[in-house]
Design a protein around this motif. Structure first.
Motif, PDB file in Angstrom:
ATOM      1  N   LEU A 138       0.811  -1.213   0.000  1.00  0.00           N
ATOM      2  CA  LEU A 138       0.000   0.000   0.000  1.00  0.00           C
ATOM      3  C   LEU A 138       0.845   1.264   0.000  1.00  0.00           C
ATOM      4  O   LEU A 138       0.308   2.368  -0.146  1.00  0.00           O
ATOM      5  CB  LEU A 138      -0.912   0.020   1.229  1.00  0.00           C
ATOM      6  CG  LEU A 138      -1.937  -1.113   1.341  1.00  0.00           C
ATOM      7  CD1 LEU A 138      -2.715  -0.989   2.632  1.00  0.00           C
ATOM      8  CD2 LEU A 138      -2.872  -1.080   0.151  1.00  0.00           C
ATOM      9  N   TYR A 139       2.167   1.115   0.176  1.00  0.00           N
ATOM     10  CA  TYR A 139       3.015   2.290   0.312  1.00  0.00           C
ATOM     11  C   TYR A 139       4.250   2.181  -0.563  1.00  0.00           C
ATOM     12  O   TYR A 139       4.710   1.084  -0.891  1.00  0.00           O
ATOM     13  CB  TYR A 139       3.453   2.477   1.778  1.00  0.00           C
ATOM     14  CG  TYR A 139       2.308   2.594   2.749  1.00  0.00           C
ATOM     15  CD1 TYR A 139       1.688   3.809   2.977  1.00  0.00           C
ATOM     16  CD2 TYR A 139       1.836   1.475   3.440  1.00  0.00           C
ATOM     17  CE1 TYR A 139       0.627   3.925   3.867  1.00  0.00           C
ATOM     18  CE2 TYR A 139       0.776   1.580   4.330  1.00  0.00           C
ATOM     19  CZ  TYR A 139       0.172   2.815   4.538  1.00  0.00           C
ATOM     20  OH  TYR A 139      -0.867   2.916   5.417  1.00  0.00           O
ATOM     21  N   THR A 140       4.772   3.342  -0.930  1.00  0.00           N
ATOM     22  CA  THR A 140       6.065   3.436  -1.599  1.00  0.00           C
ATOM     23  C   THR A 140       6.887   4.479  -0.852  1.00  0.00           C
ATOM     24  O   THR A 140       6.348   5.283  -0.081  1.00  0.00           O
ATOM     25  CB  THR A 140       5.909   3.879  -3.064  1.00  0.00           C
ATOM     26  OG1 THR A 140       5.249   5.167  -3.096  1.00  0.00           O
ATOM     27  CG2 THR A 140       5.094   2.872  -3.857  1.00  0.00           C
ATOM     28  N   ALA A 141       8.196   4.464  -1.058  1.00  0.00           N
ATOM     29  CA  ALA A 141       9.041   5.479  -0.435  1.00  0.00           C
ATOM     30  C   ALA A 141       8.683   6.847  -1.015  1.00  0.00           C
ATOM     31  O   ALA A 141       8.542   7.003  -2.231  1.00  0.00           O
ATOM     32  CB  ALA A 141      10.506   5.160  -0.678  1.00  0.00           C
ATOM     33  N   ALA A 142       8.520   7.830  -0.159  1.00  0.00           N
ATOM     34  CA  ALA A 142       8.143   9.164  -0.612  1.00  0.00           C
ATOM     35  C   ALA A 142       9.278   9.794  -1.418  1.00  0.00           C
ATOM     36  O   ALA A 142      10.447   9.694  -1.049  1.00  0.00           O
ATOM     37  CB  ALA A 142       7.802  10.042   0.582  1.00  0.00           C
ATOM     38  N   GLU A 143       8.915  10.450  -2.518  1.00  0.00           N
ATOM     39  CA  GLU A 143       9.879  11.169  -3.348  1.00  0.00           C
ATOM     40  C   GLU A 143       9.921  12.651  -2.987  1.00  0.00           C
ATOM     41  O   GLU A 143      10.717  13.408  -3.514  1.00  0.00           O
ATOM     42  CB  GLU A 143       9.516  11.014  -4.822  1.00  0.00           C
ATOM     43  CG  GLU A 143       9.516   9.569  -5.309  1.00  0.00           C
ATOM     44  CD  GLU A 143       9.051   9.458  -6.748  1.00  0.00           C
ATOM     45  OE1 GLU A 143       9.142  10.464  -7.488  1.00  0.00           O
ATOM     46  OE2 GLU A 143       8.590   8.381  -7.136  1.00  0.00           O
ATOM     47  N   GLY A 144       9.047  13.048  -2.094  1.00  0.00           N
ATOM     48  CA  GLY A 144       8.928  14.430  -1.661  1.00  0.00           C
ATOM     49  C   GLY A 144       7.643  14.533  -0.874  1.00  0.00           C
ATOM     50  O   GLY A 144       6.978  13.525  -0.623  1.00  0.00           O
ATOM     51  N   LEU A 145       7.264  15.732  -0.494  1.00  0.00           N
ATOM     52  CA  LEU A 145       5.977  15.879   0.178  1.00  0.00           C
ATOM     53  C   LEU A 145       4.840  15.718  -0.832  1.00  0.00           C
ATOM     54  O   LEU A 145       3.828  15.098  -0.552  1.00  0.00           O
ATOM     55  CB  LEU A 145       5.880  17.250   0.851  1.00  0.00           C
ATOM     56  CG  LEU A 145       4.559  17.522   1.582  1.00  0.00           C
ATOM     57  CD1 LEU A 145       4.359  16.534   2.729  1.00  0.00           C
ATOM     58  CD2 LEU A 145       4.499  18.951   2.089  1.00  0.00           C
ATOM     59  N   VAL A 146       5.009  16.270  -2.015  1.00  0.00           N
ATOM     60  CA  VAL A 146       3.980  16.216  -3.060  1.00  0.00           C
ATOM     61  C   VAL A 146       4.094  14.887  -3.809  1.00  0.00           C
ATOM     62  O   VAL A 146       5.144  14.571  -4.362  1.00  0.00           O
ATOM     63  CB  VAL A 146       4.141  17.382  -4.047  1.00  0.00           C
ATOM     64  CG1 VAL A 146       3.066  17.314  -5.136  1.00  0.00           C
ATOM     65  CG2 VAL A 146       4.061  18.719  -3.301  1.00  0.00           C
ATOM     66  N   PRO A 147       3.020  14.089  -3.842  1.00  0.00           N
ATOM     67  CA  PRO A 147       3.084  12.778  -4.501  1.00  0.00           C
ATOM     68  C   PRO A 147       3.253  12.897  -6.016  1.00  0.00           C
ATOM     69  O   PRO A 147       2.875  13.911  -6.623  1.00  0.00           O
ATOM     70  CB  PRO A 147       1.723  12.143  -4.178  1.00  0.00           C
ATOM     71  CG  PRO A 147       1.142  12.960  -3.076  1.00  0.00           C
ATOM     72  CD  PRO A 147       1.702  14.335  -3.228  1.00  0.00           C
ATOM     73  N   ALA A 148       3.804  11.855  -6.603  1.00  0.00           N
ATOM     74  CA  ALA A 148       3.868  11.779  -8.060  1.00  0.00           C
ATOM     75  C   ALA A 148       2.449  11.680  -8.603  1.00  0.00           C
ATOM     76  O   ALA A 148       1.573  11.097  -7.983  1.00  0.00           O
ATOM     77  CB  ALA A 148       4.688  10.568  -8.483  1.00  0.00           C
TER      78      ALA A 148
END
Length: 523
Positions: free
Chosen positions: A319-329
């Motif tokens: 259900l989760y992926t490593a965040a690339e930033g605060l704003v999701p892809a």
């Protein structure tokens, strides 16, 4: 001229309805049920922002243009449009003979003309309206001056050069302008009817008029019900209701039980249903950095943030992926893929342990008494919180407790600033990067107590820009916020829309949000 058009519109109403629906019956048309968190409370298209209200307005009102199931922008209430060579003037030819529809499908003599769009946009840029769509249409000529009261409404770059001819003048080119015209704020509003409602426009069935293919059939505490006069396979009715009798069941099971026609799902369980995946939420560590708090110390926040990021493993649930930033892809700014354009905003913290020792100079152990990691009980992220807490104990000899509370209490405490550290979901309401970042200003909610004049200034400036200029300013804000380490993005939460078998032509965009049934069929 407006009154004359209303008289002729009454004669043409039947012909228009036939052209709009493609049939004259209504027999056999299927219904579509969508569960909402709250029953729509406001159907004023120029001010709606809550997801249930927006979805209702998208189906109740028509605009100049609309997106079809293939994502193409096609005429809706207009016949055609032209764009000047410099991309700054848009001229629309509105269909002749269009009228608004009252509740229960009752015909009216209120015609839809260019004047209605002029009035709608003037409402957007009146400060007392408080419209969330002013930011989206900031490229319209004189919009900023009209909004701040230094220019008259009549100078706004939206005008009617004839009863059925609407002209937009932009101060600068906006490549995403047509797509913005599909937003509820761009829907027409009849000034005479609006004034007759005496401040209750869109708040009751009697003070609401439809300009779309659906009309308002019933609006009660039980739900909002829209209908249109079509035949199968087109969807003939839309029901927006709350799930009061099947709580605890998964989205797939609710669809299988025919309780709803489509549903949002965040379980990740296997299903044969058609699914549309997306992410609008980032789980992040929040350090309460309000004045006088232990985490007012930026070096301390940066040290703990660096250790947390090194030790935060992505859960294996899928259900989760490593965040690339605060704003999701997946989020866009004026049609531009934000994450691809903004790049990696994560700060580099070379030696967080050494930074921690430096930050602790002059601090006593008692300064950390009462520090807890707050998270919602239902999140399923206890293990992640314990991983991070364990790393802080190992590397910094800091002993915090993990405090899990019900979702409602969690939300209240977060809003009140009643926490020291929180593991919290930061959601992009309506898919807005601006709104996501605004939550960390005093005006937008003051999450974490973060305060920086430059951040606020850049964010405000972004609301007056378009395209890549807006994207660049928002990226600077995101980078500045994350460098402060009051917010530490850890995980991107994956979600999806599940759709019942046989449903086709549904226009869905989780970020606007859009759930448009204009072209939807069910076999």
């Amino acid at each position: 001229m407006k009154q004359f058009l209303r008289i002729t519109a009454a004669v043409l109403a039947a012909a228009f309805l036939f052209a709009l629906t493609g049939c004259s019956g209504g027999s056999g048309a299927a219904s579509f049920t969508w569960f909402v968190d709250t029953i729509p409370a406001n159907l004023d298209p120029q001010v709606v922002s809550a997801a249930p209200d927006v979805i209702a307005c998208e189906n109740l009102y028509g605009g100049l243009v609309r997106k079809n199931a293939d994502g193409e922008i096609v005429p809706n209430l207009c016949e055609s449009w032209t764009v000047s060579p410099d991309g700054r003037t848009y001229t629309f030819a509105i269909k002749d003979g269009l009228t608004y529809t009252a509740a229960k499908g009752t015909a009216t003599d209120y015609s839809i003309t260019a004047e209605d769009f002029v009035f709608a946009f003037r409402r957007i840029f009146q400060a007392q309206t408080g419209s969330p769509y002013a930011v989206e249409f900031s490229a319209i000529e004189n919009s900023a001056a009209v909004l701040d009261g230094t220019a008259a409404l009549s100078t706004l770059g939206v005008s009617a050069s004839g009863p059925l001819t609407l002209v937009f003048r932009l101060s600068e080119k906006d490549d995403n302008f047509l797509a913005k015209l599909t937003l509820p704020g761009a829907m027409p509003c009849d000034e005479e009817f609006f004034n007759s409602t005496r401040g209750t426009y869109g708040l009751t069935a009697k003070t609401t008029l439809s300009s779309g293919s659906f009309y308002l059939y019933n609006w009660t505490a039980s739900g909002l019900f829209l209908r249109r006069d079509v035949s199968a396979p087109l969807i003939g009715s839309l029901r927006l209701v709350q799930n009061t009798g099947s709580t605890g069941k998964s989205a797939a099971q609710l669809i299988a039980d025919e309780k709803c026609s489509a549903a949002l799902d965040d379980t990740g369980e296997a299903t044969a249903l058609r699914a549309v995946s997306y992410s609008d939420t980032t789980w992040a560590l929040l350090f309460n950095s309000a004045e006088g708090s232990v985490f007012e110390n930026q070096a301390l926040r940066q040290a703990l943030a660096g250790i947390a990021r090194e030790n935060a493993a992505v859960p294996s649930s899928g259900l989760y992926t490593a965040a690339e930033g605060l704003v999701p892809a997946g989020l866009t700014v004026d049609g531009i893929a934000y994450r691809d354009t903004a790049g990696d905003p994560m700060p580099v913290i070379p030696d967080p342990r050494a930074l921690y020792l430096e930050a602790r100079q002059g601090m006593a152990s008692s300064d950390f008494s009462g520090v807890t990691i707050l998270l919602p009980k239902e999140a399923g992220l206890t293990e992640l919180a314990e991983q991070i807490n364990g790393a802080w104990q190992k590397d910094c000899s800091l002993f915090f407790s993990v405090e899990e509370v019900p979702q409602e209490e969690f939300g209240k405490r977060l809003a009140a600033g009643d926490y020291t550290i929180a593991l919290a979901p930061i959601c992009a309401e309506g898919g807005s990067v601006y709104q996501m970042l605004q939550q960390f200003t005093a005006e937008g909610g003051g999450l974490t107590g973060y305060s920086d004049p430059l951040y606020t200034e850049r964010l405000a400036e972004s609301a007056q820009q378009t395209g890549r200029a807006r994207c660049a300013l928002l990226a600077e804000c995101e980078r500045q916020l994350l460098e402060s380490c009051t917010v530490v993005p850890l995980l991107g939460q994956q979600k999806r829309l599940l759709v019942a078998d046989g449903i086709k032509g549904l226009v869905f965009d989780p970020f606007t949000p859009v759930l448009d049934l204009t072209y939807t069929t069910k076999n």
